[in-house]
Write an enzyme that holds these catalytic residues in place. Structure first.
Site, PDB file in Angstrom:
ATOM      1  N   ASP A 189       1.294  -2.062   4.898  1.00  0.00           N
ATOM      2  CA  ASP A 189       0.942  -0.823   5.599  1.00  0.00           C
ATOM      3  C   ASP A 189      -0.414  -0.334   5.086  1.00  0.00           C
ATOM      4  O   ASP A 189      -0.501   0.666   4.383  1.00  0.00           O
ATOM      5  CB  ASP A 189       2.051   0.214   5.345  1.00  0.00           C
ATOM      6  CG  ASP A 189       1.747   1.559   5.965  1.00  0.00           C
ATOM      7  OD1 ASP A 189       0.958   1.614   6.922  1.00  0.00           O
ATOM      8  OD2 ASP A 189       2.304   2.567   5.476  1.00  0.00           O
TER       9      ASP A 189
ATOM     10  N   HIS B 210       0.881  -1.181   0.000  1.00  0.00           N
ATOM     11  CA  HIS B 210       0.000   0.000   0.000  1.00  0.00           C
ATOM     12  C   HIS B 210       0.922   1.235   0.000  1.00  0.00           C
ATOM     13  O   HIS B 210       1.114   1.898   1.004  1.00  0.00           O
ATOM     14  CB  HIS B 210      -0.900   0.014   1.227  1.00  0.00           C
ATOM     15  CG  HIS B 210      -1.794  -1.194   1.347  1.00  0.00           C
ATOM     16  ND1 HIS B 210      -1.336  -2.431   1.756  1.00  0.00           N
ATOM     17  CD2 HIS B 210      -3.123  -1.353   1.120  1.00  0.00           C
ATOM     18  CE1 HIS B 210      -2.342  -3.297   1.782  1.00  0.00           C
ATOM     19  NE2 HIS B 210      -3.442  -2.665   1.396  1.00  0.00           N
TER      20      HIS B 210
ATOM     21  N   SER C  76       7.568   5.709   2.156  1.00  0.00           N
ATOM     22  CA  SER C  76       8.405   4.503   2.145  1.00  0.00           C
ATOM     23  C   SER C  76       8.954   4.176   0.748  1.00  0.00           C
ATOM     24  O   SER C  76      10.107   3.726   0.655  1.00  0.00           O
ATOM     25  CB  SER C  76       7.632   3.321   2.733  1.00  0.00           C
ATOM     26  OG  SER C  76       6.348   3.197   2.175  1.00  0.00           O
TER      27      SER C  76
ATOM     28  N   GLU D  78      -0.063   0.405  -5.459  1.00  0.00           N
ATOM     29  CA  GLU D  78      -1.003   1.376  -4.899  1.00  0.00           C
ATOM     30  C   GLU D  78      -2.341   1.239  -5.613  1.00  0.00           C
ATOM     31  O   GLU D  78      -2.426   1.388  -6.836  1.00  0.00           O
ATOM     32  CB  GLU D  78      -0.480   2.802  -5.041  1.00  0.00           C
ATOM     33  CG  GLU D  78      -1.448   3.877  -4.588  1.00  0.00           C
ATOM     34  CD  GLU D  78      -2.012   3.642  -3.186  1.00  0.00           C
ATOM     35  OE1 GLU D  78      -3.239   3.693  -3.030  1.00  0.00           O
ATOM     36  OE2 GLU D  78      -1.212   3.398  -2.257  1.00  0.00           O
TER      37      GLU D  78
ATOM     38  N   GLU E 106      -4.818  -4.531  -6.150  1.00  0.00           N
ATOM     39  CA  GLU E 106      -5.228  -4.698  -4.769  1.00  0.00           C
ATOM     40  C   GLU E 106      -4.006  -5.048  -3.918  1.00  0.00           C
ATOM     41  O   GLU E 106      -3.303  -6.020  -4.196  1.00  0.00           O
ATOM     42  CB  GLU E 106      -6.279  -5.814  -4.686  1.00  0.00           C
ATOM     43  CG  GLU E 106      -6.655  -6.236  -3.287  1.00  0.00           C
ATOM     44  CD  GLU E 106      -7.147  -5.080  -2.448  1.00  0.00           C
ATOM     45  OE1 GLU E 106      -6.440  -4.723  -1.469  1.00  0.00           O
ATOM     46  OE2 GLU E 106      -8.218  -4.536  -2.768  1.00  0.00           O
ATOM     47  N   GLY E 107      -3.757  -4.253  -2.876  1.00  0.00           N
ATOM     48  CA  GLY E 107      -2.571  -4.462  -2.060  1.00  0.00           C
ATOM     49  C   GLY E 107      -2.493  -5.816  -1.395  1.00  0.00           C
ATOM     50  O   GLY E 107      -1.414  -6.374  -1.198  1.00  0.00           O
TER      51      GLY E 107
END
Length: 278
Positions: free
Chosen positions: A163, A41, A99, A117, A142-143
């Site tokens: 995250d 994410h 990050s 993302e 989709e994360g």
């Protein structure tokens, strides 16, 4: 929580998460072998602390804003702060790395980044921000699918950051599932799971589930800026690290008390222990 991440960029939770990532990258760089960095994410990668979203909350002022003023910091903070100082050469704190940008700047030529993302606008901005670096691939899916979609990597070493936004009630459970999938597909993966410290009852269930996970070993690091007695506020944040490299626990044992003292908003504290010992 109010997500998108720009509202929270540079806050105390970001400081903990990003400092730990910087230490991981430094410890992994002791060996020449390449590693892959995966981010489930990822956000947009770069943040303007004077922009509309960050300005609305001002959370960064009680996070990186406090450390920016410090003259004497533990040596383990240097690589993290050097990145931020390089992004703000005039000495005024405005630009802050997410990050993905930290990973990009602190990884080496032989290392590779796989960033995901889901949010369409954030994904577009992430692509723009990372476009000039051929080592970086950006995915717009989709994360939660990242572990089974991108692991195992061709590199023998991998770091996966999980995250999520924690907008939905089941996301702590999905973190456990994602960690199990990652370890199942590539056992040596260093999986880093970030989570907010709010509802203690939910967290106790989360800890129990993580203790039963497939991780060979699992280190818990938590930073509190308030006592954990109010489920309606962000009292702190935590990180669970599977397969932490040698030396990380010792560094965190020095850093966490220092951060708890500097970043406390009412009463600061910290915790460092093993949910799964080797």
């Amino acid at each position: 929580m109010n997500y998108r991440h720009a509202f929270h960029a540079g806050n105390h939770a970001d400081v903990l998460k990003h400092l730990l990532l910087c230490r991981l990258f430094a410890l992994l760089a002791r060996k020449e072998a390449p590693y892959a960095y995966l981010d489930s994410h990822a956000g947009v990668g770069l943040y303007d602390l004077t922009g509309d979203q960050a300005s609305r909350t001002g959370e960064w002022r009680e996070g990186i804003g406090l450390l920016w003023q410090e003259q004497h910091v533990p040596a383990a903070l240097d690589s993290y702060l050097e990145v931020i100082r390089a992004m703000n050469p005039d000495g005024l704190l405005r630009h802050y790395p997410g990050s993905p940008e930290l990973a990009r700047l602190q990884s080496r030529e032989q290392d590779r980044l796989q960033l995901n993302e889901k949010h369409p606008e954030d994904g577009r901005l992430l692509k723009e921000n990372m476009d000039a670096d051929p080592r970086v691939a950006v995915h717009l899916g989709e994360g939660w699918h990242v572990p089974r979609a991108l692991l195992p990597t061709r590199e023998k070493r991998a770091v996966l950051l999980i995250d999520p936004p924690f907008e939905k009630a089941d996301e702590l459970e999905r973190c456990v599932t994602a960690l199990n999938e990652a370890i199942g597909r590539m056992r040596q993966t260093i999986v880093v799971v970030w989570y907010p410290i709010k509802d203690e009852r939910q967290l106790r269930r989360f800890y129990r589930d993580m203790e039963k996970s497939a991780a060979p070993k699992l280190l818990r690091a938590e930073l509190f800026v308030h006592p954990a007695d109010d489920a309606q506020r962000l009292n702190g944040s935590g990180l669970l690290i599977s397969n932490p490299p040698w030396g990380l626990e010792e560094e965190l044992r020095e850093l966490l008390p220092w951060l708890a003292e500097r970043l406390a908003q009412s009463k600061g504290s910290w915790r460092l222990d093993w949910l799964i010992a080797e």
